[in-house]
Scaffold this motif. Structure first.
Motif, PDB file in Angstrom:
ATOM      1  N   MET A 131      18.196 -26.502   8.164  1.00 35.82           N
ATOM      2  CA  MET A 131      17.561 -27.151   9.298  1.00 35.82           C
ATOM      3  C   MET A 131      16.096 -27.426   8.982  1.00 35.82           C
ATOM      4  N   SER A 133      12.108 -27.261   9.322  1.00 40.46           N
ATOM      5  CA  SER A 133      11.201 -26.183   9.747  1.00 40.46           C
ATOM      6  C   SER A 133      10.662 -26.469  11.146  1.00 40.46           C
ATOM      7  N   LEU A 136      13.262 -25.328  13.735  1.00 43.18           N
ATOM      8  CA  LEU A 136      13.289 -23.868  13.832  1.00 43.18           C
ATOM      9  C   LEU A 136      12.023 -23.363  14.529  1.00 43.18           C
ATOM     10  N   SER A 137      10.889 -23.949  14.162  1.00 46.53           N
ATOM     11  CA  SER A 137       9.615 -23.569  14.766  1.00 46.53           C
ATOM     12  C   SER A 137       9.642 -23.826  16.276  1.00 46.53           C
ATOM     13  N   LEU A 139      12.286 -23.851  18.318  1.00 48.98           N
ATOM     14  CA  LEU A 139      13.138 -22.849  18.975  1.00 48.98           C
ATOM     15  C   LEU A 139      12.388 -21.530  19.159  1.00 48.98           C
ATOM     16  N   ILE A 140      11.636 -21.142  18.119  1.00 48.15           N
ATOM     17  CA  ILE A 140      10.905 -19.865  18.171  1.00 48.15           C
ATOM     18  C   ILE A 140       9.735 -19.944  19.151  1.00 48.15           C
ATOM     19  N   LEU A 161      20.238 -15.947  19.074  1.00 44.08           N
ATOM     20  CA  LEU A 161      20.540 -17.253  18.472  1.00 44.08           C
ATOM     21  C   LEU A 161      22.052 -17.418  18.411  1.00 44.08           C
ATOM     22  N   GLN A 210       7.604 -17.167  12.351  1.00 46.13           N
ATOM     23  CA  GLN A 210       6.695 -18.105  13.019  1.00 46.13           C
ATOM     24  C   GLN A 210       5.542 -18.493  12.094  1.00 46.13           C
ATOM     25  N   VAL A 213       6.987 -20.868   9.048  1.00 46.10           N
ATOM     26  CA  VAL A 213       7.515 -22.229   9.294  1.00 46.10           C
ATOM     27  C   VAL A 213       6.457 -23.159   9.878  1.00 46.10           C
ATOM     28  N   VAL A 220      14.668 -25.531   5.799  1.00 47.86           N
ATOM     29  CA  VAL A 220      14.895 -24.084   5.848  1.00 47.86           C
ATOM     30  C   VAL A 220      16.388 -23.836   5.687  1.00 47.86           C
ATOM     31  N   VAL A 222      19.341 -21.261   6.222  1.00 51.43           N
ATOM     32  CA  VAL A 222      19.636 -20.074   7.020  1.00 51.43           C
ATOM     33  C   VAL A 222      20.996 -19.536   6.594  1.00 51.43           C
ATOM     34  N   PHE A 231      16.381 -16.270   5.613  1.00 50.02           N
ATOM     35  CA  PHE A 231      15.759 -17.591   5.695  1.00 50.02           C
ATOM     36  C   PHE A 231      15.095 -17.878   4.351  1.00 50.02           C
TER      37      PHE A 231
END
Length: 372
Positions: A131, A133, A136-137, A139-140, A161, A210, A213, A220, A222, A231
């Motif tokens: 995915m 970055s 993913l960033s 979502l976090i 997740l 965090q 990314v 990334v 996973v 990761f």
């Protein structure tokens, strides 16, 4: 071992790995970073037994070898060396110390044998997907602030997740809650995520992730199983144990019948909450919202220091309602929103409220009200 490398490369890689190392350790080897040199790179690895970060950086290997040195001490030394410096890491013949040599500076660090360094055995990963970055960033960032810090409810100490079917499309969803607020964000599930187990990524891992990314346009990878997640971000590999617990059925706390809609300018609202909460007691931090047609009146009363009131215009045409919220929670949610306006869906003064970002239909927040 005898290795020469650029200070900037060494500092960048040490910056990624040394953060995992706890400042206070009862097991001496866990205070150290493992240095392994082979080929044309120096690999660094640090662990706290739950989380492991590895990164390789380009180096001139004059003599291959491996050892462990104090992580924070090495990082502080390299950080204080001048820009553009070359650094040599040289192990004594005895194997008990490593010299860090740069220009006229020489430091001699005690080391512990490589054989004592623990390995976080990853085992087999059942699912693997790639995915962005940025995805993913997102979502976090949109969920991590709601992670619980209450150790007794350990299963809430991370981000849940998981994948789920929604309107015929498979989504990858991140959820965090501390029982008072809930944050939910989702993206289209990447290829390979189908059938993955729902996993709870621990708070510390989320924090490290965090920081890793932050570079855009990086792919990334996973990999995950029911007990571990890995990761791979460029040259950095982060492997972590997962929280062994069952995340609660969060869907049950997302209300379906909230029919009163309030739309308000995000920046005006955030600034007003920040201003009136100045007089609130640190313990309570309650702000009351008196919502009527066309406006919201924010009020804070603190018996010890005074009170504050501010009116702001808003779009609202249902019956008037008064409801209280923790000011800190309102500000935390507002900080995650990207649209110009924020939408509140309300039921009554005692029921959970839904907060939505008008610019992002894939995120949702739920706040429990406070008595005011």
């Amino acid at each position: 071992m005898r290795v020469v490398l650029e200070r900037s490369n060494l500092l960048k890689s040490l910056g990624h790995v040394h953060r995992v190392v706890e400042r206070r350790n009862t097991i001496p080897i866990l205070s150290n970073v493992l240095l392994s040199s082979n080929g044309a790179s120096l690999e660094m690895k640090a662990t706290d037994l739950d989380l492991e970060v590895t990164e390789a950086t380009a180096a001139n290997i004059e003599q291959a070898g491996a050892t462990t040195v104090p992580a924070h001490l090495l990082y502080d030394i390299v950080r204080k060396l001048p820009d553009g410096a070359e650094v040599m890491l040289k192990m004594d013949e005895s194997g008990n110390a490593v010299s860090v040599i740069s220009g006229r500076s020489t430091f001699r660090l005690q080391c512990l044998p490589q054989a004592d360094f623990p390995a976080l055995t990853a085992g087999q990963f059942s699912h693997i997907f790639r995915m962005d970055s940025e995805a993913l960033s997102g979502l976090i960032d949109k969920t991590q602030f709601a992670i619980s810090t209450e150790e007794t409810r350990y299963y809430l100490n991370g981000i849940y997740l998981h994948t789920l079917e929604d309107d015929g499309a498979l989504k990858l969803r991140a959820v965090a809650t501390d029982g008072h607020r809930l944050a939910r964000a989702e993206i289209e599930a990447p290829a390979g995520a189908e059938g993955m187990p729902g996993v709870i990524i621990p708070r510390k891992t989320v924090g490290e992730l965090q920081k890793l990314v932050d570079a855009p346009d990086v792919a990334v990878t996973v990999e995950l199983s029911e007990t571990k997640i890995r990761f791979t971000i460029g040259s950095v590999v982060l492997t972590s144990k997962l929280i062994d617990g069952t995340f609660p059925d969060y869907q049950r706390v997302i209300p379906a019948g909230n029919d009163k809609q309030l739309v308000i300018d995000r920046q005006s609202f955030s600034a007003a909450v920040d201003r009136v909460s100045t007089v609130s007691s640190e313990r309570g931090r309650a702000v009351k919202l008196a919502i009527a047609e066309g406006q919201v009146t924010l009020t804070v009363n603190n018996p010890d220091s005074g009170s504050a009131t501010e009116e702001i215009p808003a779009g609202y045409d249902a019956e008037p309602i008064e409801i209280g919220f923790n000011a800190r929670y309102l500000l935390d949610v507002a900080a995650q929103l990207s649209g110009d306006e924020v939408r509140f869906l309300l039921a009554d003064a005692g029921s959970p409220t839904i907060i939505q970002d008008t610019a992002d239909e894939h995120t949702l927040y739920v706040l429990m009200p406070m008595r005011v």
